[in-house]
Each structure stands twice: as C-alpha cells, then as structure tokens.
Design an enzyme around this catalytic site. Sequence first.
Site, mmCIF file in Angstrom:
data_model
loop_
_atom_site.group_PDB
_atom_site.id
_atom_site.type_symbol
_atom_site.label_atom_id
_atom_site.label_comp_id
_atom_site.label_asym_id
_atom_site.label_seq_id
_atom_site.Cartn_x
_atom_site.Cartn_y
_atom_site.Cartn_z
ATOM 1 N N SER A 210 7.462 14.983 9.260
ATOM 2 C CA SER A 210 6.676 14.712 8.060
ATOM 3 C C SER A 210 7.559 14.876 6.820
ATOM 4 C CB SER A 210 5.444 15.616 8.010
ATOM 5 O OG SER A 210 4.530 15.192 7.015
ATOM 6 N N ASP A 277 -6.772 -0.704 25.799
ATOM 7 C CA ASP A 277 -6.132 0.271 26.685
ATOM 8 C C ASP A 277 -5.363 -0.401 27.813
ATOM 9 O OD1 ASP A 277 -5.399 2.491 28.111
ATOM 10 O OD2 ASP A 277 -7.423 3.121 28.627
ATOM 11 N N ASP A 280 -1.315 -2.431 28.588
ATOM 12 C CA ASP A 280 -0.068 -1.958 29.201
ATOM 13 C C ASP A 280 -0.167 -1.911 30.723
ATOM 14 O OD1 ASP A 280 -1.757 0.178 29.606
ATOM 15 O OD2 ASP A 280 -0.523 1.654 28.557
ATOM 16 N N ASP A 284 -5.730 4.213 30.868
ATOM 17 C CA ASP A 284 -5.397 5.642 30.923
ATOM 18 C C ASP A 284 -5.732 6.378 29.626
ATOM 19 O OD1 ASP A 284 -3.501 4.477 29.321
ATOM 20 O OD2 ASP A 284 -1.761 5.363 30.315
ATOM 21 N N ASP A 433 -0.730 8.049 14.264
ATOM 22 C CA ASP A 433 -0.539 8.967 13.137
ATOM 23 C C ASP A 433 -1.581 8.669 12.061
ATOM 24 O OD1 ASP A 433 0.404 10.337 10.794
ATOM 25 O OD2 ASP A 433 2.405 10.400 11.680
ATOM 26 N N HIS A 472 -0.363 12.889 13.891
ATOM 27 C CA HIS A 472 0.725 13.286 13.001
ATOM 28 C C HIS A 472 1.453 14.528 13.506
ATOM 29 C CE1 HIS A 472 3.023 13.363 9.378
ATOM 30 N NE2 HIS A 472 2.603 14.565 9.054
#
Length: 541
Positions: A210, A277, A280, A284, A433, A472
């Site tokens: 950060s 989801d 890919d 999961d 994030d 984050h």
Amino acid sequence: MKRRLLTLATVGITVAGAAAVYALVDRPDEGAATAGGATAFNCSTFQLPAPADAAVESLTAVNVQAGTFQVPGSPPLGGFPVADVPAHCEVTVTLTHPGANDHARVQVWLPEAGWNGRFQAVGGAGYAAGSIGGVATAVKQGYAAATTDAGVDTSGLNSGWALNSSGQVDTALLENFASRSVHELAVVGKQVVAGVYGQAASYAYWNGCSTGGRQGYMEAQKYPADFNGINADAPAINWNQFEVATLWPQVVMNEAHTYPTACEFNAFNQAVVKDCDTLDGLADGLISDPSRCHFDPRRLIGTSIQCEGKEYTISEAVAEVVRKIWDGPRDASGRQLWFGLPTGADFGSLTASTIGADGAVTGVPFLVPAQWVANFVEKQPAFDTAHLTYAQFDQILQRARSEFDATIGTADPDLSAFRAAGGKLITWHGAADQLIPTAGTVDYRNRVDALLGGTAKVDDFYRVFLAPGVSHCALTGSTVNDLAALTAWVEQGQAPDVLRATLTTTTGQTVSRDLCRFPLVSRYSGDGDPAAPDGFRCVTS
C-alpha cells in the site's frame, strides 16, 4: 521485553554544512555477541554521519532482551503482539532538515545472534510512513530491520500534519512522507548496521504494501541504488488518481440519491462470482482472470434477495450505481479519468453510509482519500466529501494532479536507472483490492514495458503477479511468499515465474495457488487437486 538505555555521556559532534556526527560512548560491560556466527556485535560504539542536507538531532541505543513486543497504537496498524522477538539492539536516530522544523525518527533493530547478513527496510500504510510491527517481524526472521515515521502521524489514519500554522500545506513534511525520509531510512539504516556489526549488510531489501508499496516504487524511480531488491505490493502509485477516485462511489451515490444496502451490493458480487468463476476452468470461488469478466449489473434488475430477515428487489437505480462504480470515474465528455472498483471486490469500504435522525441517508467517505482531498487539495479540514457533484470531482482530481503529482504521484515509468543498478522489483496485487484498483498497477507495468523495450526485457528486473480473490494487502489472511522469491532472485539469480500463495475463496475454503507472472493467468488443467497448485498452469489471457 526489558530495555537498558545506553546514555550519551560523551557526545562528539562535528558539523560540516548540515552534517553532524554522533559517537556513542564505549561501554566495556557490553561484551561481544556474535551475529551471523562471526561478526562482533556492539550496541554502544559507532559513528553516524548525517544524510545530505540533514542533521542528527539525537541518537540512542537500547539493548532489549528476548520477549513479546506489543505494537503500539490500535488495529489495523497497531495494538497487537509480536511474540518471540529475539534479543536485539534498538537504535533510534532523529533527523531534522534546516528550516523545516521537522523531527523524523529512524528506528533500527539488530538481532544479537543469528543475523542473516541482510538489511530490510519496512514501509508504512495510509498516512503512516513506517511500521514498527513489521520491524519486529523482520528481526524474528534474522534481518537487521528499520523503519521511519517521517516526522508525521504514526497511526496511519491521521493527516492532521498536512497544514502549517498559516493554513498551507507543510511542504517539508509532505516531502518527508513522499520520498525524503524513505531515502534517509536506507542511508541511516545501512550505516547503523555497519556500526553495530562492524561490517556492511550483504544485501539491502525494501518490504512494503500500500503506502509501503508506493514507497518502494519511489525508491526505484528516484533513488535506484538504495536497495538490491524491492518488494512493493498493492502499491499506492498514481497517488492522486487513485486517492481521489476512491471517492467516486460516494459521488455516484450522492448524484443518484441512491444508497444501496450492503445486502444489495453483496448480491452483485455473488452474481459476478457465479457468472465468471468458471472462466478459468474450475468453479472454486475465485475469479482468476477478472479482465474476461464482463458481467452487466443490469441483469439483476427486478431480482429479489433475502438478507437479514428482509426482502430487497434490485432496482434500476441500484444497478446503475453499481455499473458506474465498476466502470470508474469519467468526465462530462465520457472520458475515463481512472479505474473503478474491481469486479468481485468488496464494496463496503468505499460505499459506507449512515441514516440521520431525520431518516435521510448520507454517505461516509473512506477516511484516507477524504483527508487527502480535504487537507491537501482543498486545504480545509472540514471540507465535505460526502456530497461532491460530478463537476466538483473532476475539478478536484485535476487540481490534485497539478499540485501534487510531482511530489507524490510516484508514476514515472522510467526504471532504467534501477535496472542499470542491478535492482530487482517484485509486486503482487490482489485482483479484488477494494482500496487501490489493481488496474492501476497493470497500467503502470504496461507503461514501463512500452518505455523499456517490452515485456521480456522488463521481466529481467521487474515482475508483477496478480492474486485472484485477494483484497487489499491480503487483509483476508491470504499469504504470499514474495520476500523469499525476491531474495532468491537477487542473491541466486532465480527469477520467479510464479509466487506460491495461500488464498481464501468466497466460500471460505483455504487453497494453495501459484500466482502467475503478468500477463499470464491461471487456468485449471482438469486434473489434480483443485485445492493445490499442481492442477493449474499459467496461460495467456
């Protein structure tokens, strides 16, 4: 943890320009411990020249016995214990700059035994320039470690130091926070290491997330020889764009007079995961390639959801608020000003609101950007950021960039000097994030590629890894082996193709994954344990 202060009974000061040298007094009862198995350990005798254009106000050294260190302050940056911190020497150096009336502390902790020969500088978070808790953790790992407070607030949540008595930005403290104190931390920290151990550290590393990530990038851009390796995660680079842009959700809700509930916002994220989801190859609870996820929030209009005993029907106004938040800020002509909240990231931090006694709903802007706009850009601590219009937002963003980009923007893609110095830079950034858009890091990396010869050449010294489903700085408890990978790259020439990570899915399951080197993404092969990395491969998006 028991401490014994080594007093400066005799202090020799030599002034040459702004430089001052402090010598700690010999204490014959200290004895000689060993560090790294061979180096003499002396917590009481060394000389410290001040960094250029600075003076040393004070210097103390403390021998601290092994034990638990209670990090001062309150969560999330303080208020927690670090157990099993080994016996170490704590050196505190306070610096000042002529005419600035500042007092920036550098704290260096050096383990009495088991020093690994490395120096690690630890970055901060929010408006805190450093983290003493991070120093304690690094010492446990065998590092001589250091951090700085830059002479500003250490809680990370208070920028009350921004304005001087005349109501103008305190440029000296801002320079400290933005860049100067980080460089001085590197200079002073390495000098203290040499003074206590009698030899220089073999390698110097930066470690931060950060604000700490931004500091690492500032070092690579402005002081490229300070560190051999920089670990800079979820970096707060493009400071003015992303800080002001994190107020965008409040602007959208204020202009629409629509403040969705947390249940409604959560319904959109649940729909996104359900829709994207499997891109890919595996359901999961993790979206491995958000760039392929193009869920239209208007698909939920008219949908009924049950939450906390209440029923909500998603309205067109709510769906439009979500669409604009994901899309990110735009000006009146439709030009994109910065990136929006990543799809799948939690809305809560940036869309908080409260209901007044009269039943009216008012936004509650996230504290860090609200203070940046009020204290620095507007120079009015009481400035209202909860009721900004689109036009005001655009004007504030432009003023922020015009006034502060040169000082704290940290967006210069020219890393050629860092590359020439032999430095290595690793960044991982959570794809979910909620505070710093992941797309800003990707944009920066693309600009470095364009300037320095393309992906293959930049990968020789700078690599980015995106972490699916991670918020984050991995506040969800996820872990990444970033520093170990950086050390192997710097010292053994082993450039990391992946980072091994432990992630938490939206269903609460803990899984192990290899984070792919950008621009590659993770794809399930159809074989192997879905909770282990072996069943995945890194492929072109």
